[in-house]
Write a protein that holds these residues in place. Structure first.
Motif, mmCIF file in Angstrom:
data_model
loop_
_atom_site.group_PDB
_atom_site.id
_atom_site.type_symbol
_atom_site.label_atom_id
_atom_site.label_comp_id
_atom_site.label_asym_id
_atom_site.label_seq_id
_atom_site.Cartn_x
_atom_site.Cartn_y
_atom_site.Cartn_z
ATOM 1 N N ARG A 171 0.820 -1.214 0.000
ATOM 2 C CA ARG A 171 0.000 0.000 0.000
ATOM 3 C C ARG A 171 0.851 1.261 0.000
ATOM 4 N NH1 ARG A 171 -4.759 -1.285 4.496
ATOM 5 N NH2 ARG A 171 -5.748 -3.037 3.365
ATOM 6 N N GLY A 172 2.022 1.171 0.580
ATOM 7 C CA GLY A 172 2.918 2.325 0.612
ATOM 8 C C GLY A 172 3.816 2.406 -0.596
ATOM 9 N N ASN A 173 3.479 1.632 -1.662
ATOM 10 C CA ASN A 173 4.273 1.611 -2.898
ATOM 11 C C ASN A 173 5.702 1.145 -2.642
ATOM 12 O OD1 ASN A 173 2.246 4.192 -3.277
ATOM 13 N ND2 ASN A 173 2.429 2.960 -5.126
ATOM 14 N N VAL A 174 5.832 0.160 -1.786
ATOM 15 C CA VAL A 174 7.132 -0.420 -1.440
ATOM 16 C C VAL A 174 7.155 -1.872 -1.902
ATOM 17 C CG1 VAL A 174 8.614 -1.134 0.482
ATOM 18 C CG2 VAL A 174 7.491 1.098 0.532
ATOM 19 N N PRO A 175 8.246 -2.355 -2.531
ATOM 20 C CA PRO A 175 8.350 -3.765 -2.922
ATOM 21 C C PRO A 175 8.600 -4.651 -1.705
ATOM 22 C CG PRO A 175 10.373 -2.619 -3.496
ATOM 23 C CD PRO A 175 9.406 -1.570 -2.987
ATOM 24 N N ALA A 176 7.565 -4.838 -0.911
ATOM 25 C CA ALA A 176 7.698 -5.473 0.396
ATOM 26 C C ALA A 176 8.183 -6.917 0.309
ATOM 27 C CB ALA A 176 6.354 -5.415 1.135
ATOM 28 N N ALA A 177 7.761 -7.653 -0.721
ATOM 29 C CA ALA A 177 8.178 -9.048 -0.831
ATOM 30 C C ALA A 177 9.684 -9.157 -1.024
ATOM 31 C CB ALA A 177 7.441 -9.721 -1.994
ATOM 32 N N GLY A 178 10.248 -8.266 -1.851
ATOM 33 C CA GLY A 178 11.686 -8.278 -2.066
ATOM 34 C C GLY A 178 12.456 -7.894 -0.815
ATOM 35 N N VAL A 179 11.944 -6.906 -0.085
ATOM 36 C CA VAL A 179 12.588 -6.491 1.160
ATOM 37 C C VAL A 179 12.562 -7.638 2.174
ATOM 38 C CG1 VAL A 179 12.423 -4.923 3.133
ATOM 39 C CG2 VAL A 179 12.094 -4.043 0.812
ATOM 40 N N THR A 180 11.419 -8.326 2.251
ATOM 41 C CA THR A 180 11.277 -9.435 3.201
ATOM 42 C C THR A 180 12.236 -10.575 2.882
ATOM 43 O OG1 THR A 180 8.939 -8.896 3.553
ATOM 44 C CG2 THR A 180 9.661 -11.116 4.160
ATOM 45 N N ALA A 181 12.323 -10.939 1.600
ATOM 46 C CA ALA A 181 13.228 -12.021 1.204
ATOM 47 C C ALA A 181 14.672 -11.666 1.507
ATOM 48 C CB ALA A 181 13.052 -12.315 -0.281
ATOM 49 N N SER A 182 15.051 -10.421 1.254
ATOM 50 C CA SER A 182 16.428 -9.988 1.504
ATOM 51 C C SER A 182 16.747 -10.000 2.992
ATOM 52 C CB SER A 182 16.640 -8.585 0.935
ATOM 53 O OG SER A 182 16.379 -8.556 -0.457
ATOM 54 N N ALA A 183 15.819 -9.495 3.803
ATOM 55 C CA ALA A 183 16.033 -9.493 5.256
ATOM 56 C C ALA A 183 16.133 -10.913 5.787
ATOM 57 C CB ALA A 183 14.889 -8.744 5.944
ATOM 58 N N ALA A 184 15.327 -11.814 5.230
ATOM 59 C CA ALA A 184 15.360 -13.208 5.682
ATOM 60 C C ALA A 184 16.735 -13.829 5.419
ATOM 61 C CB ALA A 184 14.272 -14.008 4.978
ATOM 62 N N LEU A 185 17.321 -13.529 4.255
ATOM 63 C CA LEU A 185 18.639 -14.084 3.950
ATOM 64 C C LEU A 185 19.740 -13.426 4.772
ATOM 65 C CD1 LEU A 185 18.600 -14.744 0.114
ATOM 66 C CD2 LEU A 185 18.854 -16.400 1.945
ATOM 67 N N MET A 186 19.534 -12.171 5.157
ATOM 68 C CA MET A 186 20.525 -11.520 6.018
ATOM 69 C C MET A 186 20.592 -12.175 7.395
ATOM 70 S SD MET A 186 20.204 -7.453 5.174
ATOM 71 C CE MET A 186 20.403 -6.838 3.492
ATOM 72 N N LEU A 187 19.582 -12.965 7.716
ATOM 73 C CA LEU A 187 19.624 -13.719 8.972
ATOM 74 C C LEU A 187 20.800 -14.686 9.007
ATOM 75 C CD1 LEU A 187 15.828 -14.513 9.550
ATOM 76 C CD2 LEU A 187 17.287 -13.042 10.960
ATOM 77 N N ILE A 188 21.290 -15.065 7.803
ATOM 78 C CA ILE A 188 22.489 -15.910 7.763
ATOM 79 C C ILE A 188 23.645 -15.197 8.462
ATOM 80 C CG2 ILE A 188 24.216 -16.957 6.237
ATOM 81 C CD1 ILE A 188 21.988 -17.360 4.188
ATOM 82 N N GLY A 189 23.683 -13.866 8.312
ATOM 83 C CA GLY A 189 24.712 -13.090 8.994
ATOM 84 C C GLY A 189 24.606 -13.209 10.504
ATOM 85 N N VAL A 190 23.388 -13.268 11.013
ATOM 86 C CA VAL A 190 23.190 -13.466 12.452
ATOM 87 C C VAL A 190 23.748 -14.819 12.862
ATOM 88 C CG1 VAL A 190 21.482 -13.652 14.293
ATOM 89 C CG2 VAL A 190 21.158 -11.970 12.459
ATOM 90 N N ALA A 191 23.479 -15.850 12.044
ATOM 91 C CA ALA A 191 23.983 -17.191 12.345
ATOM 92 C C ALA A 191 25.509 -17.224 12.321
ATOM 93 C CB ALA A 191 23.408 -18.192 11.343
#
Length: 465
Positions: free
Chosen positions: A338-358
């Motif tokens: 709704r805010g004209n943001v590509p939310a799915a792409g942001v979510t997928a990228s953040a999810a993979l950055m969790l590897i950095g946490v690991a």
């Protein structure tokens, strides 16, 4: 005749849906915010030990290279300002395979760079909480930045503007205070601080020419993010007037900040006394003796790393959006919220950055070197593709297929090949250190995976007709 390609045709709806809410100050600060991060505040500590004051020359050389890259990108942006710009230009002027590999490689670079930034947050928090496991602040930071990136681009730009401004003002403040201490011999540090510290501890080039060349990999890592101007082009107000000004000024400002800060730091404290494991900014502020100064600069360094990761989430979401609209990524990434943001792409990228946490949980001592080296490979590829795409654009102009713009890259085509040669040299330097060598192991696997992915994507596109 104006050239159009598949990405432009399919991406038109997406560009309409991505709101042009970024002003000139937003565009410049997004680029500066994405660039000033762990490379300067933490990575420079190791680089200083390899080069001494000669590191200033390394940063100057890197700045000249980035100037040519940004001017090449600027000429392309003025031709056609779109979201996911380098992938779009690569597809048009090199081939569909280049667009596919560049888009995904840039996305991969920022995902890995995001891991480096949240790793830095975990390292910096140890200043106050040395017993706190490194992965905990990394996870908290990633979670907060993820939610920030789900808001509208206008609000994101405003938040990133102030994030970046904190970093810029801090560096300027350090430069001004440092000059005052050196010139007026103020405080305890003023008794030993002098510009002569730059050449009286083994000379300005204590390791010779090799000392200037060896740190180039970390120097170029420090410049990662300047090309974010290209990612933000599709959401920039009045790009024809905003982008040239932003491109011309951002490299000059980065050089002033980087060179000024390094010269002052190594004049205040001899380079041989700086610790490779501690941010030189934190160490110098502690020695200056400003009450709470070291803690303050440590907080700023944390915001710097968070800001850079914030820009990374912004860029990865937009690149996945562009790839999806061209049929080279899952369709879900081509939708906006709704805010004209590509939310799915942001979510997928953040999810993979969790590897950095690991990784911060399993190998906290080595994770920073590994992820910075791997991310640099993605940047080197992107920068090379930008200047080669620019060569294709210039050939189209010379052939009369495209109209020539007024924003030219100086010295082309010779400057293009000079930049490509330099970037290949930087890639070769990664082989000299055990920690950075891991990037050269990952790179072939990544590009092999992309080659397979491209063939699958092409077959799917042909099947759809």
């Amino acid at each position: 005749m104006h050239l159009r390609n598949t990405r432009e045709e399919k991406g038109r709806i997406g560009r309409d849906e991505l709101h042009r809410g970024l002003k000139n100050r937003h565009v410049q600060m997004i680029a500066i915010g994405g660039t000033i991060g762990v490379g300067l505040f933490l990575g420079s500590a190791t680089a200083i030990q390899k080069a001494g004051p000669g590191l200033v020359a390394s940063y100057a050389i890197g700045g000249v290279i980035m100037f040519f890259i940004m001017r090449a990108l600027g000429e392309l942006l003025l031709y056609r300002p779109v979201s996911g710009s380098f992938a779009s230009y690569a597809e048009e002027f090199i081939g569909p395979w280049a667009g596919f590999m560049t888009g995904w490689s840039y996305w991969f670079m920022w995902v890995v760079l995001g891991m480096a930034e949240i790793t830095a947050v975990g390292v910096y928090v140890h200043y106050w909480l040395p017993q706190l496991p490194q992965w905990i602040p990394a996870l908290i930071t990633l979670g907060l930045l993820y939610f920030v990136n789900l808001i509208s681009v206008k609000h994101f730009g405003e938040i990133e503007f102030w994030f970046a401004l904190i970093k810029v003002l801090t560096i300027i403040g350090l430069i001004v205070i440092g000059f005052a201490i050196i010139l007026f011999k103020a405080g305890a540090l003023g008794q030993t601080a002098a510009f002569s510290n730059l050449w009286t501890h083994g000379g300005f080039f204590p390791f010779g020419l090799w000392g200037v060349i060896l740190p180039l990999q970390m120097v170029m890592f420090s410049y990662e993010g300047l090309e974010l101007i290209g990612v933000s082009a599709g959401e920039t107000e009045d790009p024809q007037s905003v982008l040239p000004h932003a491109i011309n000024s951002v490299v000059a400002r980065m050089l002033v900040l980087y060179l000024g800060a390094l010269l002052v730091i190594m004049s205040l404290v001899p380079w041989s006394q700086l610790n490779a494991n501690t941010s030189p900014f934190v160490l110098v502020l502690a020695k200056i003796g400003i009450p709470g100064g070291a803690g303050l600069i440590n907080f700023v360094v944390i915001t710097a790393a968070a800001s850079s990761c914030n820009s990374g989430l912004f860029s990865t979401g937009r690149m996945l959006f562009s790839l999806a609209r061209s049929g080279q990524a899952p369709k879900a990434f081509g939708a906006v919220s709704r805010g004209n943001v590509p939310a799915a792409g942001v979510t997928a990228s953040a999810a993979l950055m969790l590897i950095g946490v690991a990784l911060n949980y399993t190998i906290p001592e080595r994770v920073f070197v590994y992820v910075t080296s791997i991310s640099l490979v993605g940047s080197l590829w992107t920068w090379i593709i930008i200047v080669i795409s620019h060569l294709g654009y210039r050939k189209a102009v010379a052939a009369g297929r495209l109209r020539e713009g007024g924003f030219r890259m100086p010295g082309s085509p010779y400057s293009n090949w000079f930049v490509v040669t330099f970037l290949i040299l930087v890639a070769m330097l990664l082989s000299l250190d055990e920690g950075t060598r891991v990037a050269l192991y990952v790179a072939p696997l990544w590009f092999a995976l992309l080659a397979v992915g491209y063939q699958v994507s092409r077959r799917a596109q042909l099947a759809r007709g």
